[in-house]
Every structure is written in structure tokens, then in C-alpha cells.
Design a protein around this motif. Structure first.
Motif, PDB file in Angstrom:
ATOM      1  N   PRO A   4      26.981   2.708  29.702  1.00  0.00           N
ATOM      2  CA  PRO A   4      28.071   1.722  29.665  1.00  0.00           C
ATOM      3  C   PRO A   4      27.880   0.660  28.570  1.00  0.00           C
ATOM      4  CG  PRO A   4      27.436   2.135  31.934  1.00  0.00           C
ATOM      5  CD  PRO A   4      26.426   2.821  31.058  1.00  0.00           C
ATOM      6  N   VAL A   5      26.658   0.216  28.361  1.00  0.00           N
ATOM      7  CA  VAL A   5      26.399  -0.770  27.302  1.00  0.00           C
ATOM      8  C   VAL A   5      26.638  -0.132  25.934  1.00  0.00           C
ATOM      9  CG1 VAL A   5      24.614  -2.202  26.216  1.00  0.00           C
ATOM     10  CG2 VAL A   5      24.836  -2.145  28.703  1.00  0.00           C
ATOM     11  N   PHE A   6      26.236   1.130  25.786  1.00  0.00           N
ATOM     12  CA  PHE A   6      26.502   1.850  24.538  1.00  0.00           C
ATOM     13  C   PHE A   6      28.000   1.894  24.256  1.00  0.00           C
ATOM     14  CE2 PHE A   6      27.884   5.837  22.641  1.00  0.00           C
ATOM     15  CZ  PHE A   6      27.336   5.720  21.384  1.00  0.00           C
ATOM     16  N   LEU A   7      28.796   2.206  25.297  1.00  0.00           N
ATOM     17  CA  LEU A   7      30.243   2.283  25.109  1.00  0.00           C
ATOM     18  C   LEU A   7      30.833   0.923  24.740  1.00  0.00           C
ATOM     19  CD1 LEU A   7      31.301   4.707  27.974  1.00  0.00           C
ATOM     20  CD2 LEU A   7      31.117   5.198  25.525  1.00  0.00           C
ATOM     21  N   LEU A   8      30.321  -0.145  25.361  1.00  0.00           N
ATOM     22  CA  LEU A   8      30.783  -1.483  24.997  1.00  0.00           C
ATOM     23  C   LEU A   8      30.407  -1.825  23.554  1.00  0.00           C
ATOM     24  CD1 LEU A   8      30.056  -3.560  28.217  1.00  0.00           C
ATOM     25  CD2 LEU A   8      32.270  -2.762  27.362  1.00  0.00           C
ATOM     26  N   ALA A   9      29.206  -1.454  23.152  1.00  0.00           N
ATOM     27  CA  ALA A   9      28.788  -1.703  21.769  1.00  0.00           C
ATOM     28  C   ALA A   9      29.668  -0.916  20.798  1.00  0.00           C
ATOM     29  CB  ALA A   9      27.315  -1.329  21.590  1.00  0.00           C
ATOM     30  N   VAL A  13      32.028  -2.606  17.936  1.00  0.00           N
ATOM     31  CA  VAL A  13      31.907  -2.246  16.513  1.00  0.00           C
ATOM     32  C   VAL A  13      33.257  -1.769  15.983  1.00  0.00           C
ATOM     33  CG1 VAL A  13      30.873  -0.603  14.887  1.00  0.00           C
ATOM     34  CG2 VAL A  13      29.439  -1.760  16.573  1.00  0.00           C
ATOM     35  N   ALA A  14      33.936  -0.938  16.768  1.00  0.00           N
ATOM     36  CA  ALA A  14      35.238  -0.419  16.331  1.00  0.00           C
ATOM     37  C   ALA A  14      36.241  -1.554  16.132  1.00  0.00           C
ATOM     38  CB  ALA A  14      35.761   0.591  17.352  1.00  0.00           C
ATOM     39  N   ARG A  15      36.285  -2.489  17.071  1.00  0.00           N
ATOM     40  CA  ARG A  15      37.278  -3.563  16.994  1.00  0.00           C
ATOM     41  C   ARG A  15      36.991  -4.534  15.854  1.00  0.00           C
ATOM     42  NH1 ARG A  15      41.130  -5.292  15.731  1.00  0.00           N
ATOM     43  NH2 ARG A  15      42.412  -6.864  16.737  1.00  0.00           N
ATOM     44  N   VAL A  16      35.742  -4.930  15.704  1.00  0.00           N
ATOM     45  CA  VAL A  16      35.393  -5.855  14.620  1.00  0.00           C
ATOM     46  C   VAL A  16      35.650  -5.196  13.264  1.00  0.00           C
ATOM     47  CG1 VAL A  16      33.503  -7.112  13.522  1.00  0.00           C
ATOM     48  CG2 VAL A  16      33.776  -7.198  16.008  1.00  0.00           C
ATOM     49  N   THR A  17      35.279  -3.925  13.145  1.00  0.00           N
ATOM     50  CA  THR A  17      35.506  -3.209  11.886  1.00  0.00           C
ATOM     51  C   THR A  17      36.992  -3.129  11.581  1.00  0.00           C
ATOM     52  OG1 THR A  17      33.486  -1.914  12.163  1.00  0.00           O
ATOM     53  CG2 THR A  17      35.141  -1.035  10.672  1.00  0.00           C
ATOM     54  N   CYS A  52      32.017   2.074   5.493  1.00  0.00           N
ATOM     55  CA  CYS A  52      31.030   1.184   4.876  1.00  0.00           C
ATOM     56  C   CYS A  52      30.747  -0.031   5.763  1.00  0.00           C
ATOM     57  CB  CYS A  52      31.542   0.702   3.521  1.00  0.00           C
ATOM     58  SG  CYS A  52      31.998   2.016   2.381  1.00  0.00           S
ATOM     59  N   LEU A  53      31.809  -0.656   6.251  1.00  0.00           N
ATOM     60  CA  LEU A  53      31.648  -1.875   7.032  1.00  0.00           C
ATOM     61  C   LEU A  53      31.052  -1.605   8.404  1.00  0.00           C
ATOM     62  CD1 LEU A  53      32.021  -4.913   7.201  1.00  0.00           C
ATOM     63  CD2 LEU A  53      34.329  -4.481   8.072  1.00  0.00           C
ATOM     64  N   SER A  54      31.418  -0.488   9.027  1.00  0.00           N
ATOM     65  CA  SER A  54      30.945  -0.225  10.389  1.00  0.00           C
ATOM     66  C   SER A  54      29.430  -0.109  10.462  1.00  0.00           C
ATOM     67  CB  SER A  54      31.606   1.029  10.954  1.00  0.00           C
ATOM     68  OG  SER A  54      31.186   2.191  10.259  1.00  0.00           O
ATOM     69  N   VAL A  55      28.794   0.337   9.398  1.00  0.00           N
ATOM     70  CA  VAL A  55      27.327   0.404   9.381  1.00  0.00           C
ATOM     71  C   VAL A  55      26.740  -0.993   9.556  1.00  0.00           C
ATOM     72  CG1 VAL A  55      25.319   0.911   7.936  1.00  0.00           C
ATOM     73  CG2 VAL A  55      27.246   2.486   7.983  1.00  0.00           C
ATOM     74  N   TRP A  56      27.320  -1.955   8.849  1.00  0.00           N
ATOM     75  CA  TRP A  56      26.796  -3.322   8.903  1.00  0.00           C
ATOM     76  C   TRP A  56      27.167  -4.020  10.203  1.00  0.00           C
ATOM     77  CZ3 TRP A  56      23.105  -4.259   5.675  1.00  0.00           C
ATOM     78  CH2 TRP A  56      23.035  -3.490   4.517  1.00  0.00           C
ATOM     79  N   VAL A  57      28.356  -3.757  10.709  1.00  0.00           N
ATOM     80  CA  VAL A  57      28.730  -4.330  11.997  1.00  0.00           C
ATOM     81  C   VAL A  57      27.826  -3.755  13.085  1.00  0.00           C
ATOM     82  CG1 VAL A  57      30.575  -4.554  13.707  1.00  0.00           C
ATOM     83  CG2 VAL A  57      31.104  -4.751  11.269  1.00  0.00           C
ATOM     84  N   ALA A  58      27.602  -2.445  13.041  1.00  0.00           N
ATOM     85  CA  ALA A  58      26.710  -1.809  14.021  1.00  0.00           C
ATOM     86  C   ALA A  58      25.289  -2.339  13.902  1.00  0.00           C
ATOM     87  CB  ALA A  58      26.723  -0.297  13.847  1.00  0.00           C
ATOM     88  N   ALA A  59      24.859  -2.627  12.688  1.00  0.00           N
ATOM     89  CA  ALA A  59      23.507  -3.172  12.503  1.00  0.00           C
ATOM     90  C   ALA A  59      23.358  -4.519  13.187  1.00  0.00           C
ATOM     91  CB  ALA A  59      23.191  -3.294  11.013  1.00  0.00           C
ATOM     92  N   ALA A  60      24.449  -5.239  13.363  1.00  0.00           N
ATOM     93  CA  ALA A  60      24.402  -6.514  14.084  1.00  0.00           C
ATOM     94  C   ALA A  60      24.594  -6.325  15.582  1.00  0.00           C
ATOM     95  CB  ALA A  60      25.475  -7.463  13.535  1.00  0.00           C
ATOM     96  N   VAL A  61      25.497  -5.435  15.976  1.00  0.00           N
ATOM     97  CA  VAL A  61      25.844  -5.275  17.388  1.00  0.00           C
ATOM     98  C   VAL A  61      24.783  -4.514  18.170  1.00  0.00           C
ATOM     99  CG1 VAL A  61      27.512  -4.215  18.978  1.00  0.00           C
ATOM    100  CG2 VAL A  61      28.319  -5.503  16.993  1.00  0.00           C
ATOM    101  N   PRO A  77      32.230 -10.552  25.950  1.00  0.00           N
ATOM    102  CA  PRO A  77      32.908 -10.391  24.663  1.00  0.00           C
ATOM    103  C   PRO A  77      33.011  -8.931  24.234  1.00  0.00           C
ATOM    104  CG  PRO A  77      30.829 -11.577  24.382  1.00  0.00           C
ATOM    105  CD  PRO A  77      31.034 -11.393  25.837  1.00  0.00           C
ATOM    106  N   ALA A  78      31.999  -8.128  24.540  1.00  0.00           N
ATOM    107  CA  ALA A  78      32.059  -6.711  24.161  1.00  0.00           C
ATOM    108  C   ALA A  78      33.164  -5.999  24.926  1.00  0.00           C
ATOM    109  CB  ALA A  78      30.705  -6.042  24.401  1.00  0.00           C
ATOM    110  N   THR A  79      33.354  -6.363  26.187  1.00  0.00           N
ATOM    111  CA  THR A  79      34.440  -5.773  26.970  1.00  0.00           C
ATOM    112  C   THR A  79      35.791  -6.189  26.408  1.00  0.00           C
ATOM    113  OG1 THR A  79      33.081  -5.696  28.964  1.00  0.00           O
ATOM    114  CG2 THR A  79      35.471  -5.607  29.272  1.00  0.00           C
TER     115      THR A  79
END
Length: 96
Positions: A4-9, A13-17, A52-61, A77-79
Motif C-alpha cells: 500500500p505504501v508503494f502504491l501511494l508513493a 510520483v505520478a501526480r507531481v510529475t 526525465c522528471l519522474s526519476v527525480w521526483v521518485a528519488a525524493a519520494v 499527502p500521498a493519498t
């Protein structure tokens, strides 16, 4: 990290990207990068390319998910980001 935490992450990442890449509210940010570096700069590629951006967003999330995924500080916030992304995706089909 549990599933579940993986899915929230993933949703976060998808939304921020998507927000940075395509949403109108982030248009001034993208325009600033274009003015600052020129239309062919690597920074412009970063903010306009979801891959390109999702790699960096994922690196933070992802580290946040590993460290704080069990806390409400991460989950709320992730939800919200995940639900926002899922609604935006569903709205394309429902509202047409």
C-alpha cells in the motif's frame, strides 16, 4: 516498504510529475525554465519530459516512503496526490 505504501508513493510520483509537466498551474514554472535556459536546455527537457522528471521526483519520494510510509505525515499527502491523479485519469473517460 509494504505494497500500500508503494502504491501511494507511485501515485504521488505520478501526480507531481504530471503537475510539473502538463498542468496549467505549473505553466509559469515551465516558462521560467525556458526563459532561463532557452528552449533546448537540459532544464527545459527535465520539466517537459515525464520520463526525465519522474526519476527525480521518485528519488525524493521513495526515500520518504521507506522512512515515513507508516506515518500519517506521509500517508495523508500521498493519498491526496494519488486520488487526484486517479480522478484526473478517470475524468478523461467519464466526462467525455
Amino acid at each position: 516498504m509494504d505494497f500500500p505504501v508503494f502504491l501511494l508513493a507511485l501515485g504521488a510520483v505520478a501526480r507531481v510529475t504530471r503537475f510539473v509537466n502538463l498542468d496549467a498551474l505549473a505553466g509559469p514554472l515551465r516558462a521560467w525554465f525556458i526563459r532561463r535556459g532557452g528552449p533546448e536546455s537540459k532544464l527545459v527537457t527535465l520539466v517537459e519530459c515525464p520520463w526525465c522528471l519522474s526519476v527525480w521526483v521518485a528519488a525524493a519520494v521513495v526515500p520518504l516512503a521507506f522512512l515515513y510510509g507508516h506515518t500519517l505525515w506521509f500517508q495523508i499527502p500521498a493519498t491526496a496526490l494519488t486520488v487526484s491523479y486517479l480522478y484526473g485519469a478517470a475524468a478523461r473517460f467519464v466526462e467525455t
